[in-house]
Design an enzyme around this catalytic site. Structure first.
Site, PDB file in Angstrom:
ATOM      1  N   ASP A  64      50.653  36.386  48.740  1.00 59.03           N
ATOM      2  CA  ASP A  64      49.316  36.858  48.414  1.00 59.03           C
ATOM      3  C   ASP A  64      48.919  36.206  47.106  1.00 59.03           C
ATOM      4  O   ASP A  64      49.599  36.363  46.103  1.00 59.03           O
ATOM      5  CB  ASP A  64      49.317  38.387  48.271  1.00 59.03           C
ATOM      6  CG  ASP A  64      47.937  38.897  47.905  1.00 59.03           C
ATOM      7  OD1 ASP A  64      46.984  38.555  48.601  1.00 59.03           O
ATOM      8  OD2 ASP A  64      47.826  39.637  46.921  1.00 59.03           O
ATOM      9  N   GLU A 117      47.338  33.671  52.453  1.00 60.78           N
ATOM     10  CA  GLU A 117      46.011  34.210  52.676  1.00 60.78           C
ATOM     11  C   GLU A 117      45.003  33.075  52.680  1.00 60.78           C
ATOM     12  O   GLU A 117      45.044  32.211  51.830  1.00 60.78           O
ATOM     13  CB  GLU A 117      45.666  35.127  51.516  1.00 60.78           C
ATOM     14  CG  GLU A 117      45.535  36.557  51.894  1.00 60.78           C
ATOM     15  CD  GLU A 117      44.973  37.326  50.730  1.00 60.78           C
ATOM     16  OE1 GLU A 117      44.001  38.037  50.954  1.00 60.78           O
ATOM     17  OE2 GLU A 117      45.498  37.186  49.623  1.00 60.78           O
ATOM     18  N   CYS A 144      52.307  52.027  57.815  1.00 60.13           N
ATOM     19  CA  CYS A 144      51.713  52.730  58.962  1.00 60.13           C
ATOM     20  C   CYS A 144      50.470  52.040  59.508  1.00 60.13           C
ATOM     21  O   CYS A 144      49.839  52.538  60.437  1.00 60.13           O
ATOM     22  CB  CYS A 144      51.404  54.187  58.596  1.00 60.13           C
ATOM     23  SG  CYS A 144      49.992  54.353  57.490  1.00 60.13           S
ATOM     24  N   CYS A 159      48.673  54.661  50.111  1.00 61.45           N
ATOM     25  CA  CYS A 159      48.128  54.865  51.448  1.00 61.45           C
ATOM     26  C   CYS A 159      47.577  56.279  51.588  1.00 61.45           C
ATOM     27  O   CYS A 159      48.254  57.251  51.247  1.00 61.45           O
ATOM     28  CB  CYS A 159      49.215  54.623  52.494  1.00 61.45           C
ATOM     29  SG  CYS A 159      48.649  54.877  54.168  1.00 61.45           S
ATOM     30  N   ASP A 200      49.486  43.865  45.418  1.00 55.48           N
ATOM     31  CA  ASP A 200      49.607  42.472  45.862  1.00 55.48           C
ATOM     32  C   ASP A 200      50.813  42.270  46.770  1.00 55.48           C
ATOM     33  O   ASP A 200      50.767  41.477  47.713  1.00 55.48           O
ATOM     34  CB  ASP A 200      49.695  41.526  44.656  1.00 55.48           C
ATOM     35  CG  ASP A 200      48.343  41.379  43.958  1.00 55.48           C
ATOM     36  OD1 ASP A 200      47.321  41.690  44.607  1.00 55.48           O
ATOM     37  OD2 ASP A 200      48.310  40.977  42.787  1.00 55.48           O
TER      38      ASP A 200
HETATM   39 ZN    ZN Z   1      50.504  54.227  55.290  1.00 60.36          ZN
END
Ligand code: ZN
Length: 417
Positions: A183, A267, A337, A353, A363
């Site tokens: 990244d 990227e 996830c 998250c 990053d």
């Molecule tokens: Zn997650």
């Protein structure tokens, strides 16, 4: 494979004057030939290399000053112009101004160029009309010389060689199945999927301060004055040093990444779009511009395009595959996830998250996503092995994310999350 070797050369005063002269002749030939091409285009006609080379040979019998420079480098100038006009369009190719263009000319006949080492530090090359040119031999030539280029960067003269080193790109990487996602981040220059943050400053605070003072001095100095020239030379020197450090950083990172990994996923930031849209219309112009310009500065500052080129170059030696994946959502998706939410990234550095509570360096999280996307590309690529990717029916492209071939040789994927 072909490789470049660039050395700083130490020209005698006489040779420097000669090179200056060659540069002037090349510049004049370039400008005259470009002017001719433009006139032809406005009349709806075309001018090509062969015709111009013929005219150049005729002109030499009339104009003494054209004979000063070796014919090969003038022909090469016309060839370069031909290439430039074909690639960019006759009216986009730039004039070579005396102050804007740094002299550079190529001797295409590799067979005529002799290179030898003189001592531990010095080497010399015999070039047409110039004779023996001494240079600091900081590394071995290591191959057959195909051509030589002499150039000036505003301060020093350089001689560079295009060399065929006889090596071949390995069919397979020494460690297949290894891979890394990269990244090109905002917090650190480079973040990898194995959790490494690689960064380096290219100017010290003291250097930045000195450069700022030079800028102030420049603003006070009269145009065309001797002192102004001196200041400009000093500023160029700083910029060059910075550029050298950046290039060094990129090639070191690239060598390390390709050495250890059969797949390097990057990227695809498409900075061109990002840098251009900062001043464009948007819902919240002020805020967006401020945010974008900050991002732009960071991206351009880190010079990621150089890293990409360095990776492609290094991969030729290890057989690594360099894959570019679109940047969309890589920074917003959870690498555990797969939950995509703009709120996941609540600051530049921290990723949290909203779905599963996974916390990571933002990053590094993005780099893991990049690797996953890169793996998806190569998996699809292997399925379609032996077939031209371009011939795949369109719907399949969109659905399975089969890579499209990019002109630069890498592969483009649709992100599968
Ligand atoms: Zn997650």
């Amino acid at each position: 494979m072909l490789a470049g070797r660039k050395y700083r050369s130490k020209l005698t005063t006489e040779q420097a004057a000669q090179c200056e002269e060659f540069g002037n002749v090349c510049r004049a030939v370039w400008n005259t030939a470009l002017d001719q091409r433009r006139q032809y285009r406005t009349r709806g006609a075309w001018m090509n290399y062969n015709e111009q080379a013929g005219q150049l040979a005729d002109a030499k019998t009339e104009h003494e000053w054209l004979k000063v420079a070796p014919s090969h480098i003038l022909q090469q100038t016309l060839k370069d112009l031909d290439r430039a006009c074909k690639d960019h369009g006759t009216f986009r190719v730039k004039w070579r101004g005396k102050s804007r263009w740094n002299p550079s000319f190529r001797f295409p006949m590799g067979k005529l160029i002799e290179v030898e080492r003189l001592s531990k530090r010095w080497g010399r090359a015999k070039l047409p009309k110039l004779g023996w040119v001494r240079f600091r031999m900081t590394r071995q030539i290591g191959g057959v010389v195909r051509s030589a280029t002499v150039s000036h960067d505003g301060r020093d003269w350089f001689v560079s060689f295009l060399v065929d080193d006889g090596e071949k790109t390995p069919e397979q990487h020494a460690m297949p199945d290894t891979g890394v996602g990269v990244d090109r981040g905002v917090v650190a220059a480079v973040a990898t999927s194995d959790g490494k943050l690689i960064d380096r400053g290219f100017t010290s605070p003291g250097e930045a301060e000195r450069y700022r003072r030079l800028q102030q001095e420049l603003a006070r100095q009269k145009r065309g004055s001797r002192n102004r020239k001196k200041t400009l030379r000093a500023m160029r020197g700083w910029k060059r040093r910075e550029g050298d450090r950046r290039a060094d950083f990129c090639s070191q990172v690239a060598a390390e990444l390709t050495d250890r990994n059969a797949l390097v996923a990057l990227e695809d930031l498409r900075t061109r779009n990002m840098t251009r849209s900062a001043s464009g219309t948007s819902e919240e112009p002020g805020r967006s511009v401020a945010r974008k310009s900050g991002l732009n500065r960071a991206i351009l500052d880190k010079g990621w395009h150089k890293l990409e080129l360095a990776l492609l170059n290094a991969a030729r030696h290890t057989g690594s595959e360099i894959v570019k994946v679109p940047a969309a959502y890589t920074s917003q998706a959870c690498s555990v996830c797969r939950n995509v939410d703009p709120d996941n990234r609540n600051s530049q550095a921290v990723f949290r998250c909203t779905g599963c509570g996974h916390t990571a360096h933002a990053d590094v999280n993005a780099a893991i996503n990049v690797l996953a996307a890169g793996r998806a590309v190569t998996a699809c690529g292997d399925l379609g092995a032996g077939r031209s990717v371009k011939q795949e029916p369109q719907p399949a492209l969109a659905l399975v994310g089969i890579p499209r071939l990019q002109p630069w040789g890498g592969r483009q994927a649709t992100m599968t999350l």
